[in-house]
Design a protein around this motif. Structure first.
Motif, short mmCIF file in Angstrom:
data_model
loop_
_atom_site.label_atom_id
_atom_site.label_comp_id
_atom_site.label_asym_id
_atom_site.label_seq_id
_atom_site.Cartn_x
_atom_site.Cartn_y
_atom_site.Cartn_z
N LYS A 266 46.86 24.86 20.21
CA LYS A 266 47.31 23.72 20.78
C LYS A 266 46.24 22.65 20.82
N SER A 267 46.87 21.27 20.74
CA SER A 267 45.81 20.22 20.42
C SER A 267 45.16 19.86 21.96
N PRO A 268 44.14 19.48 22.03
CA PRO A 268 43.38 19.35 23.35
C PRO A 268 44.28 18.17 24.23
N GLN A 269 44.33 18.18 25.35
CA GLN A 269 44.99 17.50 26.16
C GLN A 269 43.85 16.34 26.33
N VAL A 270 44.77 15.06 26.55
CA VAL A 270 43.82 13.84 26.82
C VAL A 270 44.54 13.29 28.07
N GLY A 271 43.60 12.68 28.96
CA GLY A 271 43.95 12.27 30.04
C GLY A 271 43.00 11.44 31.01
N ASN A 272 43.26 10.81 32.11
CA ASN A 272 42.39 10.17 32.93
C ASN A 272 41.93 11.17 33.89
N TYR A 273 40.70 12.11 33.54
CA TYR A 273 40.27 13.19 34.35
C TYR A 273 39.11 12.42 35.46
N VAL A 274 39.40 12.67 36.69
CA VAL A 274 38.42 12.12 37.74
C VAL A 274 37.76 13.33 38.46
N LYS A 275 36.79 13.27 38.99
CA LYS A 275 36.02 14.01 39.95
C LYS A 275 36.25 13.54 41.46
N LEU A 276 36.75 14.02 42.43
CA LEU A 276 37.04 13.44 43.58
C LEU A 276 35.70 13.85 44.64
N ASP A 277 35.82 13.04 45.60
CA ASP A 277 34.51 13.31 46.87
C ASP A 277 34.75 14.56 47.43
N ALA A 278 33.43 15.38 47.35
CA ALA A 278 33.48 16.57 48.19
C ALA A 278 34.02 16.26 49.58
N ILE A 279 34.54 17.48 50.20
CA ILE A 279 35.04 17.41 51.46
C ILE A 279 34.30 18.30 52.51
N SER A 280 33.96 18.10 53.62
CA SER A 280 33.30 18.84 54.63
C SER A 280 34.01 19.70 55.46
N THR A 281 33.99 20.83 55.60
CA THR A 281 34.77 21.71 56.48
C THR A 281 34.89 21.32 57.82
N SER A 282 35.91 21.36 58.46
CA SER A 282 35.90 21.27 60.14
C SER A 282 37.24 22.25 60.38
N SER A 283 37.60 21.75 61.70
CA SER A 283 38.49 22.76 62.42
C SER A 283 39.91 22.42 62.15
N THR A 284 40.02 21.88 60.91
CA THR A 284 41.61 21.49 60.34
C THR A 284 41.81 22.16 58.94
N ASN A 285 42.69 22.32 58.75
CA ASN A 285 43.18 22.61 57.34
C ASN A 285 43.60 21.32 56.59
N THR A 286 43.54 20.13 57.04
CA THR A 286 44.08 18.69 56.34
C THR A 286 42.93 18.02 56.11
N TYR A 287 42.76 17.48 54.91
CA TYR A 287 41.70 16.72 54.45
C TYR A 287 42.47 15.41 53.64
N ASN A 288 41.42 14.27 53.61
CA ASN A 288 41.97 12.96 52.71
C ASN A 288 41.15 13.35 51.41
N LEU A 289 41.94 12.95 50.39
CA LEU A 289 41.57 13.04 49.02
C LEU A 289 41.02 11.70 48.72
N THR A 290 39.75 11.45 48.38
CA THR A 290 39.16 10.15 48.15
C THR A 290 38.17 10.38 46.77
N LYS A 291 38.22 9.19 46.10
CA LYS A 291 37.18 9.20 44.92
C LYS A 291 36.37 7.65 45.38
N ASP A 292 35.22 8.05 45.23
CA ASP A 292 34.12 6.82 45.84
C ASP A 292 34.73 6.17 47.03
N SER A 293 35.02 7.01 48.24
CA SER A 293 35.43 6.90 49.32
C SER A 293 36.67 5.77 49.45
#
Length: 75
Positions: free
Chosen positions: A6-33
């Motif tokens: 297969k040919s290599p995939q090209v795309g806009n790959y980004v690394k999101l901010d890390a999340i800190s665990t808490s007493s919930t299963n739901t977290y916000n996805l952020t990139k540079d806040s």
């Protein structure tokens, strides 16, 4: 250029901010806040302690919020 396999995939790959665990299963996805909204759960890679999680069975995404499943437990 010719490739074996297969040919290599090209795309806009980004690394999101890390999340800190808490007493919930739901977290916000952020990139540079700033809120980040992926196209779907199938369009992101999620790693917990170095283990890649399966989309739709281990987590779901709604807008810029990720929810880890099952919802009865916590991380």
């Amino acid at each position: 250029m010719a490739y074996i396999g297969k040919s290599p995939q090209v795309g806009n790959y980004v690394k999101l901010d890390a999340i800190s665990t808490s007493s919930t299963n739901t977290y916000n996805l952020t990139k540079d806040s700033v809120a980040f909204t992926p196209e779907s759960a199938l369009h992101i890679l999620v790693s917990l302690n170095g283990v890649i999680q399966a989309p739709l069975t281990s987590f779901s995404v709604s807008g810029s919020t990720i929810t880890f499943l099952p919802s009865s437990g916590t991380l």
